[in-house]
Design a protein around this motif. Sequence first.
Motif, mmCIF file in Angstrom:
data_model
loop_
_atom_site.group_PDB
_atom_site.id
_atom_site.type_symbol
_atom_site.label_atom_id
_atom_site.label_comp_id
_atom_site.label_asym_id
_atom_site.label_seq_id
_atom_site.Cartn_x
_atom_site.Cartn_y
_atom_site.Cartn_z
ATOM 1 N N ALA A 604 0.825 -1.218 0.000
ATOM 2 C CA ALA A 604 0.000 0.000 0.000
ATOM 3 C C ALA A 604 0.856 1.263 0.000
ATOM 4 N N THR A 605 1.899 1.257 -0.801
ATOM 5 C CA THR A 605 2.830 2.390 -0.828
ATOM 6 C C THR A 605 2.266 3.596 -1.574
ATOM 7 N N GLY A 606 1.390 3.355 -2.543
ATOM 8 C CA GLY A 606 0.877 4.443 -3.370
ATOM 9 C C GLY A 606 1.766 4.786 -4.543
ATOM 10 N N LEU A 607 2.896 4.077 -4.706
ATOM 11 C CA LEU A 607 3.752 4.349 -5.855
ATOM 12 C C LEU A 607 3.015 4.098 -7.168
ATOM 13 N N CYS A 608 2.051 3.189 -7.131
ATOM 14 C CA CYS A 608 1.286 2.892 -8.340
ATOM 15 C C CYS A 608 0.559 4.123 -8.857
ATOM 16 N N ALA A 609 0.079 4.967 -7.950
ATOM 17 C CA ALA A 609 -0.667 6.160 -8.360
ATOM 18 C C ALA A 609 0.207 7.110 -9.170
ATOM 19 N N ASP A 610 1.506 7.155 -8.851
ATOM 20 C CA ASP A 610 2.412 8.056 -9.563
ATOM 21 C C ASP A 610 2.641 7.608 -10.999
ATOM 22 N N ARG A 611 2.508 6.316 -11.261
ATOM 23 C CA ARG A 611 2.704 5.790 -12.612
ATOM 24 C C ARG A 611 1.394 5.659 -13.383
#
Length: 941
Positions: A604-611
């Motif tokens: 659940a880092t949220g790095l996916c949202a940046d990509r």
Amino acid sequence: MQQPYLDLIAQLEQQIDKQRIITDPTLALAYGTDASFYRLVPQIVLQLDSLQEVIFAVKTCYERQIPVTFRAAGTSLSGQAQSDSVLITLTRNWRDYKILNNGDQIWLQPGIIGAEANTYLAPFGRKIGPDPGSINTCKIGGIVANNASGMCCGTSENSYRTIAGMTVVLADGTVLNTLDPESVAAFKLNHTEMIDELMSLVTQCQQDEALAEKIRHKYRLKNTTGYSLNSLVDFDDPIDVLQHLFIGSEGTLGFIADVTYNTVVNHAHKASGLFVFADIEKTCLAVSELSKTSVAAVELMDSRSLASVADKPGMPSFIAELGEQGDTEAAALLIEIHAENDQALQQQIDQLLSIINDFAPIAQVDFSRDTKICEQLWGIRKELFPAVGAVRDTGTTVIIEDVAFPIEQLAPAVRELQGLFTQFDYHEAIIFGHALAGNLHFVFTQSFDTQAEISRYSDFMDAVAQLVAVDYQGSLKAEHGTGRNMAPFIELEWGSDGYQLMQNIKRIFDKRGILNPGVIINEDKESHIKNLKGMPAADELIDKCVECGFCEPVCPSRNLSLTPRQRNTVFREISRLRETNEDPARLAQMEKTYRYYGLDTCAATGLCADRCPVGINTGDLVRKLRQNHTDKAKQIANWTAEHFDSVTSVAKTGLTVANGMHKLLGSNNMRKLTKAAYDLSGHRIPLWTPHMPTAAKSAEMLKIKTVGREKIVYFPSCSARTMGTEAKAQDPRPLMDVTISLLEKAGYDVIIPQDLNKQCCGIPYTSKGFPDIAAQKAQQLEQALWQASNQGAYPVLMDTSPCASTGKETLRSEIKIYEPFEFVANFVLPKLAITPQNEPVMLHITCTSRRKGLAAVMEKVTKACANTVIIPDDITCCGFAGDKGFTKPELNASALAPLKRQVPAGCTEGYSNSRTCELGLSEHSGIEYRSILYLVDKVSH
């Protein structure tokens, strides 16, 4: 599962680890998903580790006549990476590369991401020729297999033109390395029939002048429709013909095990400009003139494209004004130029402006060398696809087609294409593309939930095919590959003679028809409207997901369980089954599998949202789904929040006991004992490692001097208050002591918030699905920091990046919060003398720091303190995720699997800004990781 597949599995298990032979239906659905709008679920997914395994698997499938499909990153858009049989994927062991001839060539395995190859070549001023828009995600295997291209490479620098050699595996398991004379000689000796058949096609094409001219005409344009027939007229050597046929073959002729590229120059001097013209005719006439120059890229955007991004932040004001002024016919060109030096760049600018001004642009952003401005301009182009995807109706999918027209006919072709949008009621459709090659993309939204919608799409594609392939003699697929989507139209575009050639090519390489059947060669003229992917509503947090896969390279669980794309795909199906109640047993099975693969192992880092092109944070969905707690769990969580000081005290006691047992038992026995306890407890008891910290001393024992200097508020995180150093730490001082030592050395008075041991930023509760409790703890902390900071007058240092990131998001903005690197850069380095050490250090950039844009700051601070800094490749998040490094250590191990081999000889130190992350980093690197504050304190005076 049918008996042939069961027999296949039994044979495959003789040489392939059972854990990498996936048959679970939920995982098959997840791993079988790609970016196209088709859905096929494989019977078996193979995760293969070596060339030997690929040879064995392909040969076994060939002997049993079981179809097999190869998959790289799954970013393909035309259905070429789908299978309802055997899907072969690769493990992370296919990521090797070699720089050759001082960067003039590069050898790459198929698992390398395209952008990574360019990173490796950057020090040599070179890059690979292909530049697909998905280059940050797509892999070399897919780039070559699709002959993928993009904005700059055109038809002169794609894989077909820049390939130097490759290693391939044929359907019968034969391996050919086209750069190895011995391999070539053996192939020619053992495959005379195949070579004779290929050379017969070469002779046929080269002697038939009309056919040869048709082929040359088709490849004057960008063209990936069907096989690379140009290889039959461009080459006379059978090995050259063979390897060029593999380019763009989409896995239908064999497996590409490695490639060697001739690289191209990556010019350091660049400029970009944006020019808007009154109508599409003037725009396309300008393109025709620009094509006669050495311009690098020209991107066309029609009026609908411009309107779709007019309200986006950072857009030039005139874009919105075009619609307000009624300029609905306007179109724009985004132009990029490259040069060897500034003088040559300016000469190009002057030349291009002279051409552009002849077509009277109505608005413009002049050519700029400024990197920030150029990024803003290209941001307009990159926003076009998300602009459509983000506003589409739930349940629809986004379709992006790509065609190519002869550049001299671009304007009327665009007009007629826009007319088809109106005729078939695709009023949201936009057109943009690589105008220099006559290559246009058009994006529209489509539902496939009714026969009427499917028929509308089918009729539209029939009309598009007629317009492009027949009326304008263009390419139905310029760079996205044929796949299933355009397979029914190949004969329409190429004619019966060209299509017959392609059928012969398929037969020569794949006599049993097992390699990716239905792709490129498909006798079913309705294959493009079958096996269509539904996009049912699941949750508003992920309903806009287009399943493109751009999120996957930064997901820490990507090699362990599921990626964000796959989590969304499975949850969509779970939601559909819940809604329809059509298969309760399957639903129960999927929910069970999803618990571990979807929820428990998501960091659940949220790095996916940046990509993500539409900004989806799948971690938000996971945290939401974790909120389904029992009353007892809620009571426990409430109690821990109310007695947080007691909880940390108990934790410290546990660390003290564990440290004592370690001393008594030794590391090996301690590992065995705690592993047994971990397993027996159902993974509730944390798994011990030799890097487990000792207990931190009491925060009340902090020694702080106050002498009336500038004031800093220091909030030690709960991890710093609980965890001391590891038993054999190079510097035994707790982080709190080091931090205060450094702050006082820099001349600051340190203020500690009141009731420190009761304070928490709330992140442990957020990650476990207790948002209300997290908000309560954040409010308590805000009150303490508001008082300690004199109502925001003093800056606040939080010594752990996740806490600092959470604080910035949840606390009032007047409280100025900093994590360690940012704090050091702003408040410490300017006041201290630094003598950088010669010993090399590793640097881990945490996921929260990446999301906050602090990667450059972290690198700058570390390089100020050490002359050699290593930032490892292929690690974007450590996967420790709070306490998951204790309860799901396999997530941490998977995310950090590439770390240890990248630690250079003689390196004993690693640095970061998160205490828990540092535990996992130490465990999986073999060296001690600690806070950057230790290094700054060590080298400063």
